[in-house]
Design a protein around this motif. Sequence first.
Motif, PDB file in Angstrom:
ATOM      1  N   SER A   1       9.461   0.246  -0.964  1.00 22.36           N
ATOM      2  CA  SER A   1       9.206  -1.168  -0.669  1.00 22.36           C
ATOM      3  C   SER A   1       7.752  -1.567  -0.848  1.00 22.36           C
ATOM      4  CB  SER A   1       9.639  -1.504   0.759  1.00 22.36           C
ATOM      5  OG  SER A   1      11.037  -1.514   0.852  1.00 22.36           O
ATOM      6  N   LYS A   2       6.829  -0.691  -0.467  1.00 21.33           N
ATOM      7  CA  LYS A   2       5.418  -1.059  -0.570  1.00 21.33           C
ATOM      8  C   LYS A   2       4.782  -0.512  -1.848  1.00 21.33           C
ATOM      9  CE  LYS A   2       6.039  -2.352   3.737  1.00 21.33           C
ATOM     10  NZ  LYS A   2       6.376  -3.718   4.110  1.00 21.33           N
ATOM     11  N   THR A   3       5.371   0.511  -2.453  1.00 21.32           N
ATOM     12  CA  THR A   3       4.740   1.129  -3.625  1.00 21.32           C
ATOM     13  C   THR A   3       5.330   0.609  -4.939  1.00 21.32           C
ATOM     14  OG1 THR A   3       6.279   2.996  -3.558  1.00 21.32           O
ATOM     15  CG2 THR A   3       4.235   3.222  -2.313  1.00 21.32           C
ATOM     16  N   ILE A   4       6.582   0.158  -4.916  1.00 24.41           N
ATOM     17  CA  ILE A   4       7.187  -0.483  -6.104  1.00 24.41           C
ATOM     18  C   ILE A   4       7.431  -1.956  -5.747  1.00 24.41           C
ATOM     19  CG2 ILE A   4       9.149  -0.506  -7.712  1.00 24.41           C
ATOM     20  CD1 ILE A   4       7.631   2.045  -8.179  1.00 24.41           C
ATOM     21  N   ALA A   5       8.432  -2.223  -4.936  1.00 25.67           N
ATOM     22  CA  ALA A   5       8.694  -3.597  -4.491  1.00 25.67           C
ATOM     23  C   ALA A   5       9.720  -3.560  -3.363  1.00 25.67           C
ATOM     24  CB  ALA A   5       9.231  -4.448  -5.641  1.00 25.67           C
ATOM     25  N   PRO A   6       9.617  -4.494  -2.401  1.00 27.00           N
ATOM     26  CA  PRO A   6      10.572  -4.509  -1.282  1.00 27.00           C
ATOM     27  C   PRO A   6      12.021  -4.664  -1.743  1.00 27.00           C
ATOM     28  CG  PRO A   6       8.685  -5.924  -0.804  1.00 27.00           C
ATOM     29  CD  PRO A   6       8.564  -5.517  -2.243  1.00 27.00           C
ATOM     30  N   GLY A   7      12.222  -5.461  -2.812  1.00 32.72           N
ATOM     31  CA  GLY A   7      13.578  -5.678  -3.328  1.00 32.72           C
ATOM     32  C   GLY A   7      14.212  -4.435  -3.922  1.00 32.72           C
ATOM     33  N   SER A   8      13.447  -3.340  -4.040  1.00 34.55           N
ATOM     34  CA  SER A   8      14.011  -2.064  -4.503  1.00 34.55           C
ATOM     35  C   SER A   8      15.164  -1.623  -3.613  1.00 34.55           C
ATOM     36  CB  SER A   8      12.957  -0.951  -4.470  1.00 34.55           C
ATOM     37  OG  SER A   8      11.835  -1.282  -5.237  1.00 34.55           O
TER      38      SER A   8
ATOM     39  N   ILE B   1      14.086   1.932 -11.463  1.00 32.98           N
ATOM     40  CA  ILE B   1      12.978   2.621 -10.787  1.00 32.98           C
ATOM     41  C   ILE B   1      12.853   4.063 -11.294  1.00 32.98           C
ATOM     42  CG2 ILE B   1      12.181   3.486  -8.540  1.00 32.98           C
ATOM     43  CD1 ILE B   1      13.492   0.878  -7.368  1.00 32.98           C
TER      44      ILE B   1
ATOM     45  N   TRP C   1      -0.816   5.385 -10.181  1.00 34.21           N
ATOM     46  CA  TRP C   1      -0.417   4.052  -9.710  1.00 34.21           C
ATOM     47  C   TRP C   1      -0.724   3.888  -8.217  1.00 34.21           C
ATOM     48  CZ3 TRP C   1       1.044  -0.703 -11.135  1.00 34.21           C
ATOM     49  CH2 TRP C   1       1.704  -1.505 -10.197  1.00 34.21           C
TER      50      TRP C   1
ATOM     51  N   LEU D   1      -3.112   1.232  -6.290  1.00 34.97           N
ATOM     52  CA  LEU D   1      -2.547   0.349  -5.278  1.00 34.97           C
ATOM     53  C   LEU D   1      -3.321   0.468  -3.959  1.00 34.97           C
ATOM     54  CD1 LEU D   1      -0.035  -1.526  -5.371  1.00 34.97           C
ATOM     55  CD2 LEU D   1       1.226   0.291  -4.215  1.00 34.97           C
TER      56      LEU D   1
ATOM     57  N   TYR E   1      -5.474  -2.448  -1.779  1.00 33.96           N
ATOM     58  CA  TYR E   1      -5.333  -2.800  -0.360  1.00 33.96           C
ATOM     59  C   TYR E   1      -6.653  -2.597   0.383  1.00 33.96           C
ATOM     60  CZ  TYR E   1      -0.412  -3.918  -0.638  1.00 33.96           C
ATOM     61  OH  TYR E   1       0.781  -4.534  -0.939  1.00 33.96           O
TER      62      TYR E   1
END
Lengths: 537, 537
Positions: free
Chosen positions: A319-326, A360, A375, A379, A383
């Motif tokens: 969720s935080k490293t790729i996307a929450p919608g994963s 993914i 990556w 990231l 932050y």
Amino acid sequence: MDYEKQPVAIDLSHHLSDVSKARRTSPLKGLSKYMGKPGVITLAGGMPNPGYFPFSTITADGLVPDSFPVSTSSSQSSSTSWFWKIFGAAPRKEKSTPLTIPKYVKDPSSHVNLATALQYGTATGLVPLQKFLQEFVTKVYQPAYSNFVALAHTGNTDGWNRAALTLFNPGECFLTEEWTYPSALASVNPLGVTAVAVGMDNEGMSPESLRKILAEWDESVQGKKRPHVMYTVPVGQNPSGATMGGKRKKEIYDICVEYDIVIVEDDPYYFLQEGKYVPKLVRSTESTPDDVSQYIASLAPSFLRYDYQGRVIRLDTFSKTIAPGSRLGWFTCNPLFAERLERAGEVSTQAPCGFGQSIITSLLLNWGFEGYIRWLRGLGTQYRSRRDFFIDTFADEFDLTLSTGEGGAWRGCDVYAASEKRDAHGEGEKFAMTARTPLFSFVPPTSGMFIWLKVHFENHPAFSPDDDSFEMKLWVALAEAGLIISPGWFFVADDENSPDGPNDGHYRISFSFSEFDELKKAVGILGKVVREFFKEA
Amino acid sequence: MDYEKQPVAIDLSHHLSDVSKARRTSPLKGLSKYMGKPGVITLAGGMPNPGYFPFSTITADGLVPDSFPVSTSSSQSSSTSWFWKIFGAAPRKEKSTPLTIPKYVKDPSSHVNLATALQYGTATGLVPLQKFLQEFVTKVYQPAYSNFVALAHTGNTDGWNRAALTLFNPGECFLTEEWTYPSALASVNPLGVTAVAVGMDNEGMSPESLRKILAEWDESVQGKKRPHVMYTVPVGQNPSGATMGGKRKKEIYDICVEYDIVIVEDDPYYFLQEGKYVPKLVRSTESTPDDVSQYIASLAPSFLRYDYQGRVIRLDTFSKTIAPGSRLGWFTCNPLFAERLERAGEVSTQAPCGFGQSIITSLLLNWGFEGYIRWLRGLGTQYRSRRDFFIDTFADEFDLTLSTGEGGAWRGCDVYAASEKRDAHGEGEKFAMTARTPLFSFVPPTSGMFIWLKVHFENHPAFSPDDDSFEMKLWVALAEAGLIISPGWFFVADDENSPDGPNDGHYRISFSFSEFDELKKAVGILGKVVREFFKEA
């Protein structure tokens, strides 16, 4: 660890809930020796022919692993140019690689394909994804035992929910930080499972408070059995932003061995370790180590590193490293728990979504382990820059006074007390060295997405210790002025027994989403509203 | 229905479980009047900036809606040409349209985009998907009340699991067909919730059996309260393949009103309504109606059509109509249940996967309502052809005798009894009109993916009524010969109280997945193994 790792030897089955124990082993298990043999025709399941999946190919343009820099901008550059450089990171032209997922491939076990990914699959996830996760856990978290299992789930909320159904009988309780993730409470409260609040300090959960609670537990007084489960967010502790180092984790782990406690390590912010906040004037450029092992060694270790008994259920998420919608993540735990968690998955979410899994997994295989680490480094640096920028804007808006926290959840922390700026027309930041009436205090987070602050309502002209309406009043004033933040009461683990006393006046503010100009505007609104709020009698 | 539909008027809140009642309303609800206003800055949630999602675009090549024909091949064509025409349907060159999902769009509420779809979303699903589902339910299922809600879930297994946690207290029981979907039992058994088996006939659940069970329920004898929930697979009943028509549904619905029962309608096979099987020699080409309303009218209606009280929770899934890996479906139910089901989703699966949601929604928006209906018509026709082909091969392999079922679950059905072929060297099919020793019997399904058969072990030379080991012995013999099918014991709803007596000797065989040559080969293996099995003494 130099010695050869051993499989888990102790029996942890007494931690399983009645519901979990009652789950049937998959009926296919007993028949599995016949399945999947070459030449065998299987007409058992309700699987559609992949010719009926209405997609021939899916292509995703995946960003390159080095899309973001791995060092923070120099503090020497002017505020404005620095600001635009970071702000410019999102809308700039992205460099990407096309990842193509065909419907059919020659070797479906190692090549991602739609015929497999969009079919019914096991709750353990796609085979190439499993392999990637196993390698990732081995190299990054380095569990202290050999036969750990990495098992897919649909995000850490699903992970905790499944772990809870696997571990808790109704009426039980669990240990957690006195401030914690509200959804973790909301999952289990309807099952009659409640939180026992453990005190905190600058590294999150306090071992002294933990030991005291366990040593003094008296079932006849508390009315409940001593907890056998801990839920913790050890990195980017939600909401405080604390980071628990290895020494502290070892200490807590040993207490959990002593009192036979299963640790659920919910760790979505693991790669958002931002380090100590350094004021802008004295800040220098920070880079993450280029060497992969050095980078991994620079991160606080997972509880898995100390888990020689297999009593940790670690929850990872994309969720935080790729996307929450994963809606994709994974458990790492011992084989006994993994089998029960898999059964719980089969009758709820089944496998994670095949579209998400295949896209993914294609990205991860394209990047490779080292690419994914690259990556994550980029990231994390983003932050860190966001955290620094956000706190810098507080320094622009308020006079900040730095001290070391003495008691309660901020013991040992760098505490910044914010008071009204003396020279409202002055420029730049000021760290006032004299004590003034602080409006609020905060501790810069060392990981995660949030700043957690406490407003000093006790300094409000109309303050009364019996009036707990200030928190919502200020929240409404902020909302009406155009700024929505999270009120602190969301995060209270146990309303009635808070180790550090009354807990109103807190707020959690996220710096993860907004563009930098909006973050700056938000702190402006905060400043204006708080100053006015404190003038009301 | 000509009258204007009304909102649900009766109170069904007493059906909610203690767990469901205890779920907190989302804390954001009370604050929602401030959210989403233009110009408001929201720093409340832990949402990453979409610039950090490592995908710039996703493109899916979606098949065109008319990829499959809507009429079955003529029975006049030779067996072989017919066979290849159908078999050729899957590997032939597919016609597709590229569906592009960019990261950012101007109007995110109506255009699918990754910045929204890959972000945290509500458990209700993407807004354009919600709109599509609302239109679909209105036009296809035509609920009898006005304020129904279509709420996303991650597939019907998740749907049933969430419905179960919302409706059942531990120790309760529910009504279901005497043969039922095993996963539905496996979900709830660990919660201490058990099935009450209702007798079946050619339309699935029998209203007489249902009324008898409810009328004669005696809590002091059964040791449980009368069930207040029904779980049913009314179309393509799993495993029997029966289809429940509108008249029967109305009859069962009225009994559920009388006894205050909530109906969970699990309907994955709704669009795989295949009609009556007609033997090849007398079969003619069948087409689904071209007119959308006529096509919809040709399908057995949903329980929703009769649901004037809002006591139906319907479960729909894209697993059979798009792909199982979609892990996407939806509830249709009254607003009270919908709100509780949404809360249960928030603390488990959260929103369905954003990759899957965005790709499927793009396909549906590209096709439009009428295009999706065209796809469903083609798909249904494919399954009808598969069903016909599969049963034709049984007619090639065995002598079949047709009769009308007289009692038990096959009352009123076309029952085909299969016996050893008299002329093993003969060609074509034969329907022997004289009684011979049947090896097994089956009823051709009228919907779904399965043929459900009963082997007549009572005709085995070594048969003894006390020996129930035959079912697994034959299963193992088949598996060793290279054919895996599902043993019937998987599907038994209640081992101890089966309305139609002893239930061993059943098997479920799927015709949904394999290519036609493999289906033919499978029936050959079945024939050889069963014949040999019956010769053993």
